[in-house]
Design a protein around this motif. Structure first.
Motif, PDB file in Angstrom:
ATOM      1  N   THR A 184       0.566  -1.083  -0.326  1.00 20.83           N
ATOM      2  CA  THR A 184      -0.095  -0.520  -0.041  1.00 20.83           C
ATOM      3  C   THR A 184       0.649   1.162  -0.008  1.00 20.83           C
ATOM      4  OG1 THR A 184      -1.647  -1.172   0.553  1.00 20.83           O
ATOM      5  CG2 THR A 184      -1.835   1.200   1.158  1.00 20.83           C
ATOM      6  N   ALA A 185       1.764   1.365   0.937  1.00 14.35           N
ATOM      7  CA  ALA A 185       2.504   2.327   0.704  1.00 14.35           C
ATOM      8  C   ALA A 185       3.439   2.559  -0.117  1.00 14.35           C
ATOM      9  CB  ALA A 185       3.351   1.849   2.270  1.00 14.35           C
ATOM     10  N   SER A 186       3.843   1.383  -1.114  1.00 20.90           N
ATOM     11  CA  SER A 186       4.275   1.200  -1.798  1.00 20.90           C
ATOM     12  C   SER A 186       3.901   2.397  -3.669  1.00 20.90           C
ATOM     13  CB  SER A 186       5.040  -0.234  -2.490  1.00 20.90           C
ATOM     14  OG  SER A 186       6.154  -0.766  -1.362  1.00 20.90           O
ATOM     15  N   ALA A 187       2.298   1.072  -3.484  1.00 24.78           N
ATOM     16  CA  ALA A 187       1.504   1.776  -4.688  1.00 24.78           C
ATOM     17  C   ALA A 187       1.475   3.661  -4.000  1.00 24.78           C
ATOM     18  CB  ALA A 187       0.656   1.409  -4.142  1.00 24.78           C
ATOM     19  N   ALA A 188       1.752   4.602  -3.194  1.00 23.25           N
ATOM     20  CA  ALA A 188       1.408   5.496  -2.550  1.00 23.25           C
ATOM     21  C   ALA A 188       2.045   5.929  -3.155  1.00 23.25           C
ATOM     22  CB  ALA A 188       0.429   5.792  -1.321  1.00 23.25           C
ATOM     23  N   LEU A 189       3.034   5.778  -2.573  1.00 28.22           N
ATOM     24  CA  LEU A 189       4.353   6.308  -3.547  1.00 28.22           C
ATOM     25  C   LEU A 189       4.843   6.665  -4.749  1.00 28.22           C
ATOM     26  CD1 LEU A 189       7.028   7.814  -1.975  1.00 28.22           C
ATOM     27  CD2 LEU A 189       8.387   5.588  -1.901  1.00 28.22           C
ATOM     28  N   ILE A 190       4.737   5.364  -5.149  1.00 28.45           N
ATOM     29  CA  ILE A 190       4.597   5.456  -6.572  1.00 28.45           C
ATOM     30  C   ILE A 190       3.551   6.958  -7.627  1.00 28.45           C
ATOM     31  CG2 ILE A 190       4.411   4.356  -8.733  1.00 28.45           C
ATOM     32  CD1 ILE A 190       5.037   1.864  -7.746  1.00 28.45           C
ATOM     33  N   ALA A 191       2.644   6.573  -6.568  1.00 27.11           N
ATOM     34  CA  ALA A 191       1.138   7.936  -7.087  1.00 27.11           C
ATOM     35  C   ALA A 191       1.287   9.274  -7.158  1.00 27.11           C
ATOM     36  CB  ALA A 191       0.369   7.853  -6.486  1.00 27.11           C
ATOM     37  N   LEU A 192       2.299   9.175  -5.860  1.00 25.80           N
ATOM     38  CA  LEU A 192       3.202  10.461  -5.349  1.00 25.80           C
ATOM     39  C   LEU A 192       3.787  11.221  -6.314  1.00 25.80           C
ATOM     40  CD1 LEU A 192       3.113  12.903  -3.209  1.00 25.80           C
ATOM     41  CD2 LEU A 192       4.789  11.586  -2.326  1.00 25.80           C
ATOM     42  N   ARG A 193       4.951  10.311  -7.082  1.00 24.06           N
ATOM     43  CA  ARG A 193       5.904  10.526  -7.776  1.00 24.06           C
ATOM     44  C   ARG A 193       5.528  11.678  -9.093  1.00 24.06           C
ATOM     45  NH1 ARG A 193      10.517   6.110  -4.956  1.00 24.06           N
ATOM     46  NH2 ARG A 193      11.226   7.413  -3.741  1.00 24.06           N
ATOM     47  N   SER A 194       4.622  10.757  -9.110  1.00 24.11           N
ATOM     48  CA  SER A 194       3.803  10.412 -10.329  1.00 24.11           C
ATOM     49  C   SER A 194       3.299  12.004 -10.355  1.00 24.11           C
ATOM     50  CB  SER A 194       2.490   9.586 -11.111  1.00 24.11           C
ATOM     51  OG  SER A 194       2.310   9.616  -9.849  1.00 24.11           O
ATOM     52  N   ALA A 195       2.736  12.552  -9.545  1.00 23.95           N
ATOM     53  CA  ALA A 195       1.728  13.745  -9.440  1.00 23.95           C
ATOM     54  C   ALA A 195       2.853  14.806 -10.272  1.00 23.95           C
ATOM     55  CB  ALA A 195       2.363  14.184  -7.753  1.00 23.95           C
ATOM     56  N   GLY A 196       3.928  14.770  -9.709  1.00 24.41           N
ATOM     57  CA  GLY A 196       4.835  16.080 -10.536  1.00 24.41           C
ATOM     58  C   GLY A 196       4.801  15.800 -11.512  1.00 24.41           C
ATOM     59  N   ALA A 197       4.886  14.546 -12.199  1.00 23.40           N
ATOM     60  CA  ALA A 197       4.921  14.324 -13.913  1.00 23.40           C
ATOM     61  C   ALA A 197       3.642  14.541 -14.660  1.00 23.40           C
ATOM     62  CB  ALA A 197       4.877  12.627 -14.498  1.00 23.40           C
ATOM     63  N   ALA A 198       2.407  14.790 -13.711  1.00 23.11           N
ATOM     64  CA  ALA A 198       0.837  14.315 -14.168  1.00 23.11           C
ATOM     65  C   ALA A 198       1.004  16.242 -14.549  1.00 23.11           C
ATOM     66  CB  ALA A 198      -0.262  14.221 -13.257  1.00 23.11           C
ATOM     67  N   ASP A 199       1.460  16.996 -13.400  1.00 23.39           N
ATOM     68  CA  ASP A 199       1.637  18.066 -13.735  1.00 23.39           C
ATOM     69  C   ASP A 199       1.933  18.987 -14.378  1.00 23.39           C
ATOM     70  OD1 ASP A 199       0.584  21.525 -11.682  1.00 23.39           O
ATOM     71  OD2 ASP A 199       3.184  21.000 -12.200  1.00 23.39           O
ATOM     72  N   ARG A 200       4.052  17.916 -15.087  1.00 17.95           N
ATOM     73  CA  ARG A 200       4.170  19.104 -15.841  1.00 17.95           C
ATOM     74  C   ARG A 200       4.368  18.792 -17.477  1.00 17.95           C
ATOM     75  NH1 ARG A 200       8.317  16.584 -12.781  1.00 17.95           N
ATOM     76  NH2 ARG A 200       8.082  14.714 -13.968  1.00 17.95           N
ATOM     77  N   ALA A 201       2.954  17.508 -17.055  1.00 15.71           N
ATOM     78  CA  ALA A 201       1.961  17.347 -18.698  1.00 15.71           C
ATOM     79  C   ALA A 201       1.037  18.496 -18.829  1.00 15.71           C
ATOM     80  CB  ALA A 201       1.377  15.678 -18.569  1.00 15.71           C
ATOM     81  N   LEU A 202       0.599  19.072 -17.376  1.00 17.99           N
ATOM     82  CA  LEU A 202      -0.329  19.925 -18.180  1.00 17.99           C
ATOM     83  C   LEU A 202       0.337  21.101 -18.123  1.00 17.99           C
ATOM     84  CD1 LEU A 202      -3.122  19.748 -15.253  1.00 17.99           C
ATOM     85  CD2 LEU A 202      -2.996  19.748 -17.273  1.00 17.99           C
ATOM     86  N   SER A 203       1.015  22.068 -17.494  1.00 20.64           N
ATOM     87  CA  SER A 203       1.826  23.417 -17.553  1.00 20.64           C
ATOM     88  C   SER A 203       3.161  22.837 -18.262  1.00 20.64           C
ATOM     89  CB  SER A 203       2.479  23.391 -15.635  1.00 20.64           C
ATOM     90  OG  SER A 203       3.454  22.413 -15.327  1.00 20.64           O
ATOM     91  N   GLU A 204       4.058  22.187 -19.228  1.00 26.65           N
ATOM     92  CA  GLU A 204       4.690  22.824 -19.493  1.00 26.65           C
ATOM     93  C   GLU A 204       4.008  21.568 -21.465  1.00 26.65           C
ATOM     94  OE1 GLU A 204       8.464  21.976 -16.670  1.00 26.65           O
ATOM     95  OE2 GLU A 204       7.977  20.429 -18.022  1.00 26.65           O
ATOM     96  N   GLU A 205       4.865  22.152 -22.688  1.00 25.68           N
ATOM     97  CA  GLU A 205       5.251  21.837 -23.849  1.00 25.68           C
ATOM     98  C   GLU A 205       7.031  21.192 -23.690  1.00 25.68           C
ATOM     99  OE1 GLU A 205       3.467  24.288 -26.918  1.00 25.68           O
ATOM    100  OE2 GLU A 205       1.839  24.618 -25.490  1.00 25.68           O
ATOM    101  N   ALA A 206       6.826  19.644 -24.572  1.00 20.34           N
ATOM    102  CA  ALA A 206       7.951  19.904 -25.671  1.00 20.34           C
ATOM    103  C   ALA A 206       8.327  21.228 -26.497  1.00 20.34           C
ATOM    104  CB  ALA A 206       7.855  18.417 -26.245  1.00 20.34           C
ATOM    105  N   VAL A 207       9.080  21.092 -26.247  1.00 18.37           N
ATOM    106  CA  VAL A 207      10.347  22.246 -27.162  1.00 18.37           C
ATOM    107  C   VAL A 207       9.771  21.919 -29.161  1.00 18.37           C
ATOM    108  CG1 VAL A 207      12.411  21.182 -27.440  1.00 18.37           C
ATOM    109  CG2 VAL A 207      12.275  23.978 -27.558  1.00 18.37           C
TER     110      VAL A 207
END
Length: 416
Positions: A184-207
């Motif tokens: 359970t904790a491992s899954a939560a840790l993975i989800a937490l680390r993916s939050a930053g990636a999801a935010d970058r997908a919203l706020s950034e564009e590949a050059v």
């Protein structure tokens, strides 16, 4: 509707909510648009609802509606199951309304959808034009969100790592419960680390994506010109661009191309983007008569460049052609004192603060801005409250430290 679409973009949901509330009462209104990389959610209404609305909830609602369609029913919004009415504009912008319990039925579909279409189009145009006000607000929001995510990630990662360390200890009994808790904790840790990636997908564009969009935006401008255009792509592994930088870069290149196109002859254009890791580097050159209006172009771009702390260099040689280079930093400058407080001020409050910084009284500020003294008094009170200071002198001191002064292109600190 004119008042709804002509005011500051950050408050457009509040103005639209007030407009719709005359005929259809609601507890909350949310506009969700990925065009606005700083604040994809524009909200108004009950803070217990709108402050808890997540991107995942809005995405789920949007994906359940065809472009141009509507939905009326129960959905998860703001942390609970609620009755909602939603419309997905053909431009892919979403409107979600949470009606008041006393409100029966749904709003008139065609009428509200048409009005929201005007609002959505206005948002898209403001973002595409990348005005200094939009860029400042977007960068301030992006910076604040990035700091918050980083802080939360560090705290939760440390907590989850500690839990995992304890559960993996061989000194504990009950192997099955340790395995379950560890998973359970491992899954939560993975989800937490993916939050930053999801935010970058919203706020950034590949050059490369940003550059490809630029080419699409330039085609209509050059369609009726007999000009050969050479595009020099940025490196595929170049650093992604923050959304506000990508929007500003495209808007400024469009302005440059229009300036080049105003010359009587334009046989060839070369448009190149590059990235040195810290900046996006843009070069536009032609083989024209070297007759562009350098001063006019500099004035046109100065607001955006000042907001993003960018630089411009223009060379023009008669008979040989012209060359314009832009250097735009990818990161906002390091935070200054009181930045988090100043970022809460709207554009009008920043104007008032600029005048407080030079010691002006209410009457003089009112005359300068062309509004009443009572309105200035209201803005001053709001500035003092948001900056958490006791008097005008303390507020002015904060403005001085931030470099805010009358007549400058005001933006939130940390954004230029």
């Amino acid at each position: 509707m004119r008042k709804v679409i002509t005011g500051p973009l950050p408050d457009i949901a509040t103005r639209f909510s007030r407009f719709l509330g005359r005929s259809w009462s609601h507890d909350a209104l949310v506009i969700f648009t990925r065009e606005c990389t700083g604040r994809p959610r524009k909200v108004a209404g009950n803070r217990d609802i709108v402050d808890r609305v997540t991107i995942d909830e809005l995405d789920e609602i949007k994906q359940s509606i065809e472009p141009g369609g509507v939905f009326a029913g129960i959905r998860s919004v703001g942390g609970g199951r609620r009755r909602v009415w939603a419309v997905r504009d053909s431009g892919d912008t979403l409107l979600v309304l949470v009606p008041r319990p006393s409100q029966a039925g749904a709003p008139e579909h065609d009428e509200v959808a048409a009005m929201f279409g005007i609002v959505a189009t206005s948002i898209q145009h403001q973002v595409a034009q990348a005005s200094p006000d939009y860029l400042a607000e977007s960068r301030a929001a992006s910076s604040e969100r990035a700091r918050t995510i980083a802080e939360l990630t560090e705290v939760h990662e440390a907590t989850l790592s500690s839990v995992l360390g304890t559960l993996r200890s061989n000194d504990l009994d009950d192997r099955r419960s340790r395995i379950t808790a560890s998973e359970t904790a491992s899954a939560a840790l993975i989800a937490l680390r993916s939050a930053g990636a999801a935010d970058r997908a919203l706020s950034e564009e590949a050059v490369t994506t940003a550059f490809a969009r630029l080419q699409g935006e330039l085609r209509p401008l050059l369609r009726h010109r007999e000009v050969e255009v050479e595009y020099v792509d940025p490196p595929a592994d170049g650093r992604p661009l923050p959304g506000e930088v990508a929007h500003a870069a495209r808007a400024m290149v469009r302005a440059i191309v229009l300036a080049f196109g105003a010359q009587p002859v334009l046989p060839r254009l070369r448009i190149a983007w590059d990235c040195d890791g810290d900046n996006v580097l843009i070069e536009v050159r032609d083989q024209g008569p070297g007759a562009i209006d350098r001063n006019a172009l500099t004035r046109q771009l100065s607001g955006r460049l000042h907001t993003l702390r960018g630089r411009i260099d223009i060379e023009s040689i008669a008979g040989w052609g012209s060359r314009v280079t832009l250097t735009i930093p990818l990161d906002p400058p390091a935070a200054r004192p009181d930045e988090h407080l100043l970022s809460t001020l709207n554009p009008r409050e920043l104007e008032v603060l600029a005048h407080l910084a030079v010691g002006k009284r209410n009457r003089a500020i009112a005359e300068e801005l062309g509004i009443s003294q009572s309105t200035i008094k209201f803005h001053v009170a709001s500035v003092l409250k948001k900056l958490d200071v006791a008097n005008r002198g303390e507020a002015g001191a904060i403005g001085i430290r931030a470099g805010i002064a009358p007549g400058k292109a005001h933006s939130s600190p940390g954004t230029g």
